[in-house]
Design a protein around this motif. Structure first.
Motif, PDB file in Angstrom:
ATOM      1  N   ARG A 150      30.520 -22.458   1.979  1.00  0.00           N
ATOM      2  CA  ARG A 150      31.302 -21.719   2.972  1.00  0.00           C
ATOM      3  C   ARG A 150      30.981 -20.235   2.957  1.00  0.00           C
ATOM      4  O   ARG A 150      31.274 -19.522   3.915  1.00  0.00           O
ATOM      5  N   GLU A 151      30.386 -19.765   1.880  1.00  0.00           N
ATOM      6  CA  GLU A 151      30.083 -18.341   1.740  1.00  0.00           C
ATOM      7  C   GLU A 151      28.589 -18.056   1.768  1.00  0.00           C
ATOM      8  O   GLU A 151      28.166 -16.915   1.582  1.00  0.00           O
ATOM      9  N   ALA A 152      27.795 -19.086   2.001  1.00  0.00           N
ATOM     10  CA  ALA A 152      26.335 -18.933   1.919  1.00  0.00           C
ATOM     11  C   ALA A 152      25.799 -18.119   3.089  1.00  0.00           C
ATOM     12  O   ALA A 152      26.246 -18.251   4.229  1.00  0.00           O
ATOM     13  N   THR A 153      24.843 -17.258   2.798  1.00  0.00           N
ATOM     14  CA  THR A 153      24.080 -16.536   3.807  1.00  0.00           C
ATOM     15  C   THR A 153      22.677 -17.137   3.817  1.00  0.00           C
ATOM     16  O   THR A 153      21.934 -17.015   2.843  1.00  0.00           O
ATOM     17  N   TRP A 154      22.330 -17.771   4.908  1.00  0.00           N
ATOM     18  CA  TRP A 154      21.066 -18.500   4.960  1.00  0.00           C
ATOM     19  C   TRP A 154      19.915 -17.565   5.331  1.00  0.00           C
ATOM     20  O   TRP A 154      20.033 -16.762   6.256  1.00  0.00           O
ATOM     21  N   PRO A 155      18.797 -17.652   4.634  1.00  0.00           N
ATOM     22  CA  PRO A 155      17.610 -16.889   5.047  1.00  0.00           C
ATOM     23  C   PRO A 155      17.067 -17.421   6.364  1.00  0.00           C
ATOM     24  O   PRO A 155      17.442 -18.504   6.824  1.00  0.00           O
ATOM     25  N   GLU A 156      16.173 -16.666   6.971  1.00  0.00           N
ATOM     26  CA  GLU A 156      15.650 -17.083   8.274  1.00  0.00           C
ATOM     27  C   GLU A 156      14.686 -18.257   8.165  1.00  0.00           C
ATOM     28  O   GLU A 156      14.501 -19.001   9.124  1.00  0.00           O
ATOM     29  N   ARG A 157      14.053 -18.428   6.998  1.00  0.00           N
ATOM     30  CA  ARG A 157      13.137 -19.554   6.792  1.00  0.00           C
ATOM     31  C   ARG A 157      13.586 -20.296   5.543  1.00  0.00           C
ATOM     32  O   ARG A 157      13.518 -19.743   4.441  1.00  0.00           O
ATOM     33  N   VAL A 158      14.007 -21.518   5.732  1.00  0.00           N
ATOM     34  CA  VAL A 158      14.696 -22.259   4.674  1.00  0.00           C
ATOM     35  C   VAL A 158      13.905 -23.494   4.288  1.00  0.00           C
ATOM     36  O   VAL A 158      13.468 -24.267   5.151  1.00  0.00           O
ATOM     37  N   LEU A 159      13.732 -23.695   2.980  1.00  0.00           N
ATOM     38  CA  LEU A 159      13.309 -24.976   2.430  1.00  0.00           C
ATOM     39  C   LEU A 159      14.559 -25.615   1.841  1.00  0.00           C
ATOM     40  O   LEU A 159      15.024 -25.224   0.768  1.00  0.00           O
ATOM     41  N   LEU A 160      15.140 -26.559   2.548  1.00  0.00           N
ATOM     42  CA  LEU A 160      16.387 -27.194   2.113  1.00  0.00           C
ATOM     43  C   LEU A 160      16.038 -28.370   1.210  1.00  0.00           C
ATOM     44  O   LEU A 160      15.656 -29.446   1.681  1.00  0.00           O
ATOM     45  N   CYS A 161      16.169 -28.162  -0.094  1.00  0.00           N
ATOM     46  CA  CYS A 161      15.733 -29.156  -1.079  1.00  0.00           C
ATOM     47  C   CYS A 161      16.907 -30.061  -1.446  1.00  0.00           C
ATOM     48  O   CYS A 161      17.940 -29.585  -1.948  1.00  0.00           O
ATOM     49  N   LEU A 162      16.743 -31.362  -1.206  1.00  0.00           N
ATOM     50  CA  LEU A 162      17.794 -32.338  -1.443  1.00  0.00           C
ATOM     51  C   LEU A 162      17.372 -33.287  -2.566  1.00  0.00           C
ATOM     52  O   LEU A 162      16.299 -33.904  -2.487  1.00  0.00           O
ATOM     53  N   GLY A 163      18.220 -33.417  -3.578  1.00  0.00           N
ATOM     54  CA  GLY A 163      17.911 -34.302  -4.692  1.00  0.00           C
ATOM     55  C   GLY A 163      18.459 -35.698  -4.466  1.00  0.00           C
ATOM     56  O   GLY A 163      19.258 -35.938  -3.562  1.00  0.00           O
ATOM     57  N   ASN A 164      18.037 -36.629  -5.325  1.00  0.00           N
ATOM     58  CA  ASN A 164      18.593 -37.977  -5.192  1.00  0.00           C
ATOM     59  C   ASN A 164      20.005 -38.015  -5.767  1.00  0.00           C
ATOM     60  O   ASN A 164      20.444 -37.103  -6.447  1.00  0.00           O
ATOM     61  N   GLU A 165      20.711 -39.114  -5.457  1.00  0.00           N
ATOM     62  CA  GLU A 165      22.146 -39.158  -5.735  1.00  0.00           C
ATOM     63  C   GLU A 165      22.473 -39.287  -7.215  1.00  0.00           C
ATOM     64  O   GLU A 165      23.616 -39.061  -7.615  1.00  0.00           O
ATOM     65  N   TYR A 166      21.508 -39.651  -8.027  1.00  0.00           N
ATOM     66  CA  TYR A 166      21.784 -39.874  -9.444  1.00  0.00           C
ATOM     67  C   TYR A 166      21.304 -38.725 -10.324  1.00  0.00           C
ATOM     68  O   TYR A 166      22.032 -38.243 -11.193  1.00  0.00           O
ATOM     69  N   ASP A 167      20.077 -38.275 -10.094  1.00  0.00           N
ATOM     70  CA  ASP A 167      19.485 -37.259 -10.969  1.00  0.00           C
ATOM     71  C   ASP A 167      19.419 -35.877 -10.340  1.00  0.00           C
ATOM     72  O   ASP A 167      19.078 -34.907 -11.021  1.00  0.00           O
ATOM     73  N   GLY A 168      19.707 -35.759  -9.063  1.00  0.00           N
ATOM     74  CA  GLY A 168      19.616 -34.459  -8.409  1.00  0.00           C
ATOM     75  C   GLY A 168      18.177 -33.993  -8.285  1.00  0.00           C
ATOM     76  O   GLY A 168      17.245 -34.791  -8.160  1.00  0.00           O
ATOM     77  N   LEU A 169      17.994 -32.680  -8.319  1.00  0.00           N
ATOM     78  CA  LEU A 169      16.668 -32.077  -8.204  1.00  0.00           C
ATOM     79  C   LEU A 169      16.058 -31.845  -9.571  1.00  0.00           C
ATOM     80  O   LEU A 169      16.747 -31.475 -10.525  1.00  0.00           O
ATOM     81  N   ARG A 170      14.749 -32.018  -9.646  1.00  0.00           N
ATOM     82  CA  ARG A 170      14.035 -31.691 -10.884  1.00  0.00           C
ATOM     83  C   ARG A 170      14.082 -30.189 -11.145  1.00  0.00           C
ATOM     84  O   ARG A 170      14.103 -29.389 -10.214  1.00  0.00           O
ATOM     85  N   GLU A 171      14.045 -29.821 -12.420  1.00  0.00           N
ATOM     86  CA  GLU A 171      14.111 -28.418 -12.793  1.00  0.00           C
ATOM     87  C   GLU A 171      12.955 -27.615 -12.205  1.00  0.00           C
ATOM     88  O   GLU A 171      13.126 -26.467 -11.800  1.00  0.00           O
ATOM     89  N   GLU A 172      11.767 -28.213 -12.133  1.00  0.00           N
ATOM     90  CA  GLU A 172      10.624 -27.466 -11.604  1.00  0.00           C
ATOM     91  C   GLU A 172      10.774 -27.197 -10.106  1.00  0.00           C
ATOM     92  O   GLU A 172      10.175 -26.238  -9.586  1.00  0.00           O
ATOM     93  N   VAL A 173      11.568 -28.004  -9.405  1.00  0.00           N
ATOM     94  CA  VAL A 173      11.871 -27.706  -7.998  1.00  0.00           C
ATOM     95  C   VAL A 173      12.948 -26.633  -7.922  1.00  0.00           C
ATOM     96  O   VAL A 173      12.831 -25.662  -7.168  1.00  0.00           O
ATOM     97  N   ILE A 174      14.003 -26.787  -8.723  1.00  0.00           N
ATOM     98  CA  ILE A 174      15.087 -25.792  -8.716  1.00  0.00           C
ATOM     99  C   ILE A 174      14.561 -24.411  -9.069  1.00  0.00           C
ATOM    100  O   ILE A 174      14.985 -23.401  -8.487  1.00  0.00           O
ATOM    101  N   SER A 175      13.612 -24.345 -10.003  1.00  0.00           N
ATOM    102  CA  SER A 175      13.087 -23.043 -10.439  1.00  0.00           C
ATOM    103  C   SER A 175      12.363 -22.311  -9.319  1.00  0.00           C
ATOM    104  O   SER A 175      12.177 -21.094  -9.389  1.00  0.00           O
ATOM    105  N   ARG A 176      11.955 -23.004  -8.289  1.00  0.00           N
ATOM    106  CA  ARG A 176      11.279 -22.378  -7.153  1.00  0.00           C
ATOM    107  C   ARG A 176      12.250 -21.994  -6.046  1.00  0.00           C
ATOM    108  O   ARG A 176      11.825 -21.499  -5.004  1.00  0.00           O
ATOM    109  N   CYS A 177      13.527 -22.253  -6.260  1.00  0.00           N
ATOM    110  CA  CYS A 177      14.539 -21.990  -5.240  1.00  0.00           C
ATOM    111  C   CYS A 177      15.353 -20.749  -5.601  1.00  0.00           C
ATOM    112  O   CYS A 177      15.943 -20.678  -6.685  1.00  0.00           O
TER     113      CYS A 177
END
Length: 271
Positions: A212-239
């Protein structure tokens, strides 16, 4: 009326792509199958080549006008009786129309940064590890409906052209560009450093920004993880932007279809 080839023998070689569909994964095959009027129509409107059409005689009157308008010249239409259709495909199939499309790489990374979005924001959906066809399909449906520019699938992500994925997406797989990468981290780095995209990781974390408070950049890579393990750390580290959906007490997550729709709506809505 559309011209068709009437076939009475379910073992006819022309029906080979459609035979025993339920018992085949289609993995490794050069073809994929689209089922039902809407998905077939969206295939015919897409960049993917169409090899043939299979219809029942009961569906011909309904589907014929669509094929007359959109079927490329030279693509054969095979017609069987409604009673024979289950014998061909291997299960009760009442929609009456299937199409065999050819697997080709029809989009590149450059297509993902198109100008499809209706808002000022550019959004590429990233699915690193979504392995369930139903989940991939519903994300494609949401992305197509809400105006994302495209989808980038990781090496571990399931095939969006699978029967279940196509069916769940309601043809959304054909409506926007997508690329299944051979090296996700390399392509994320390229999109971030060469094209100025900002990674936004959807996570369950008290340190993440409340949606509700997020300010979105103009160019977004919206990274979605799976329902059990979420996103891998190496993906999160690039976000640079970890974002979360606030939950009521006692609820810790939403399914991927619901959460992807919420994130996409917020990222793409008019400012």
């Amino acid at each position: 009326m559309i011209s068709s080839q009437w076939i009475t023998d379910e073992q006819d070689v022309r029906l080979a792509p459609y035979r025993g569909v339920r018992d085949r994964t289609l993995r490794g095959e050069s073809l994929f199958l689209a089922e039902g009027d809407l998905v077939v129509e969206r295939l015919l409107e897409s960049r993917f080549p169409v090899e043939s059409i299979l219809i029942s005689e009961r569906a011909k009157g309904r589907v014929g006008p669509l094929l007359e308008r959109k079927l490329p010249a030279g693509v054969p239409v095979y017609e069987v009786s409604a009673e024979k259709m289950p014998d061909v495909v291997g299960f009760p199939f009442h929609q009456g129309v299937m199409a065999a499309g050819r697997r080709e790489r029809v989009w590149t990374l450059d297509d993902l940064r198109g100008r499809r979005s209706c808002s000022r924001n550019r959004v590429i959906v990233v699915l690193p590890d979504i392995t369930k066809p139903d989940n991939v399909g519903v994300v494609f449906r949401n992305a197509a409906a809400l105006g994302a520019d495209g989808v980038l699938l990781g090496e571990r992500a399931c095939d969006p052209l699978s029967r279940r994925g196509l069916r769940t997406s309601m043809g959304g797989v054909f409506q926007l560009p997508w690329v299944k990468t051979e090296n996700l981290l390399r392509d994320l780095d390229f999109l971030i450093h060469a094209w100025g995209y900002v990674g936004c990781a959807t996570v369950l974390s008290p340190e993440a920004v409340d949606l509700r408070e997020a300010t979105w950049p103009e160019r977004v890579l919206l990274c979605l993880g799976n329902e059990y393990d979420g996103l891998r750390e190496e993906v999160i580290s690039r976000c640079a932007c970890p974002i979360t959906i606030p939950m009521a007490a006692g609820v810790d997550s939403l399914n991927l279809g619901v959460s992807s729709g919420i994130f996409l709506y917020e990222a793409l809505r008019q400012k």
